[in-house]
Design a protein around this motif. Structure first.
Motif, mmCIF file in Angstrom:
data_model
loop_
_atom_site.group_PDB
_atom_site.id
_atom_site.type_symbol
_atom_site.label_atom_id
_atom_site.label_comp_id
_atom_site.label_asym_id
_atom_site.label_seq_id
_atom_site.Cartn_x
_atom_site.Cartn_y
_atom_site.Cartn_z
ATOM 1 N N THR A 97 4.283 -6.329 -0.446
ATOM 2 C CA THR A 97 5.418 -7.238 -0.654
ATOM 3 C C THR A 97 5.420 -7.804 -2.060
ATOM 4 O O THR A 97 6.473 -7.870 -2.720
ATOM 5 C CB THR A 97 5.364 -8.372 0.384
ATOM 6 O OG1 THR A 97 5.381 -7.820 1.700
ATOM 7 C CG2 THR A 97 6.545 -9.306 0.213
ATOM 8 N N SER A 100 6.516 -5.335 -4.580
ATOM 9 C CA SER A 100 7.940 -5.015 -4.502
ATOM 10 C C SER A 100 8.825 -6.100 -5.099
ATOM 11 O O SER A 100 9.815 -5.799 -5.778
ATOM 12 C CB SER A 100 8.346 -4.765 -3.039
ATOM 13 O OG SER A 100 7.623 -3.678 -2.494
ATOM 14 N N ILE A 101 8.482 -7.374 -4.839
ATOM 15 C CA ILE A 101 9.411 -8.436 -5.211
ATOM 16 C C ILE A 101 9.088 -9.119 -6.540
ATOM 17 O O ILE A 101 9.975 -9.743 -7.131
ATOM 18 C CB ILE A 101 9.492 -9.497 -4.101
ATOM 19 C CG1 ILE A 101 8.173 -10.264 -3.982
ATOM 20 C CG2 ILE A 101 9.874 -8.868 -2.778
ATOM 21 C CD1 ILE A 101 8.234 -11.419 -2.996
#
Length: 207
Positions: A97, A100-101
């Protein structure tokens, strides 16, 4: 432009994004270091749990036939392997996560800095270096911070995924070895399976 100048001119949004990226970076390195330190211990614990899962079934396997014993032992090993995989995958989704962000968080900071530059140009009516230098520098810093968080997170995620795949293969090999040993021990402790099958074959031959 050094970091102190950036911090003096940054607004609440930019500072919030900075702390978000800082928290992501701390979480990434904490998870990765803990996984590296606990790699060998996790594998040994998984081996021990597999052996204990079969040891707990030895008494229950005694009255069963060979096929039943094999099916029960296989199911117990598969269930334990699944539990160990879940244990090994803790924190990996967090790394994925963050990887990705975090670039998008940095990109948002970049857009916010460029917006400040445009507002400064519109307020002053002049597109000089003095009006756009600080906001553009702020945008570049946020871009760099986003990348500095994303790149280690991607590397840590790939390393953890590779370790989990290796652990899954090792657990499968260990489970097969334990299953073979358990079946051989049960056969030696229950010779009635083979002796019971012999009279049946003889009866069929006489018939």
């Amino acid at each position: 432009m050094n970091f102190s100048v950036y911090w003096q001119h940054a607004d609440a949004v930019s500072k919030t994004l900075y702390f978000i990226l800082l928290a992501m970076s701390i979480a990434t390195w904490t998870i990765f270091i803990l996984r590296l330190l606990g790699t060998r211990q996790l594998k040994q614990q998984a081996y021990t749990q597999l052996a204990q899962a079969l040891a707990a079934l030895k008494a229950k396997l005694q009255p069963l036939s060979f096929e039943q014993r094999k099916a029960v032992a296989e199911q117990a090993l598969l269930r334990q392997i699944s539990a160990e995989k879940i244990q090994a995958e803790k924190g990996v989704s967090v790394l994925g996560t963050i990887a990705s962000i975090s670039p998008f968080v940095g990109l948002f900071g970049t857009v916010w800095g460029i917006f400040h530059a445009l507002v400064a140009v519109g307020t002053s009516g002049q597109a000089g270096l003095a009006q756009v230098a600080t906001p553009v520098g702020e945008a570049l810093i946020m871009t760099g911070l986003g990348l500095s968080v994303a790149i280690p997170a991607v590397l840590a995620y790939n390393i953890c995924v590779r370790f989990n795949r290796s652990l899954a293969h090792d657990l499968q090999d260990q489970a097969h070895g334990l299953l073979i040993d358990t079946m051989l021990q049960q056969d030696s402790n229950n010779p009635s399976d083979s002796t019971a099958a012999a009279p049946q074959s003889l009866a069929r031959g006489q018939a």
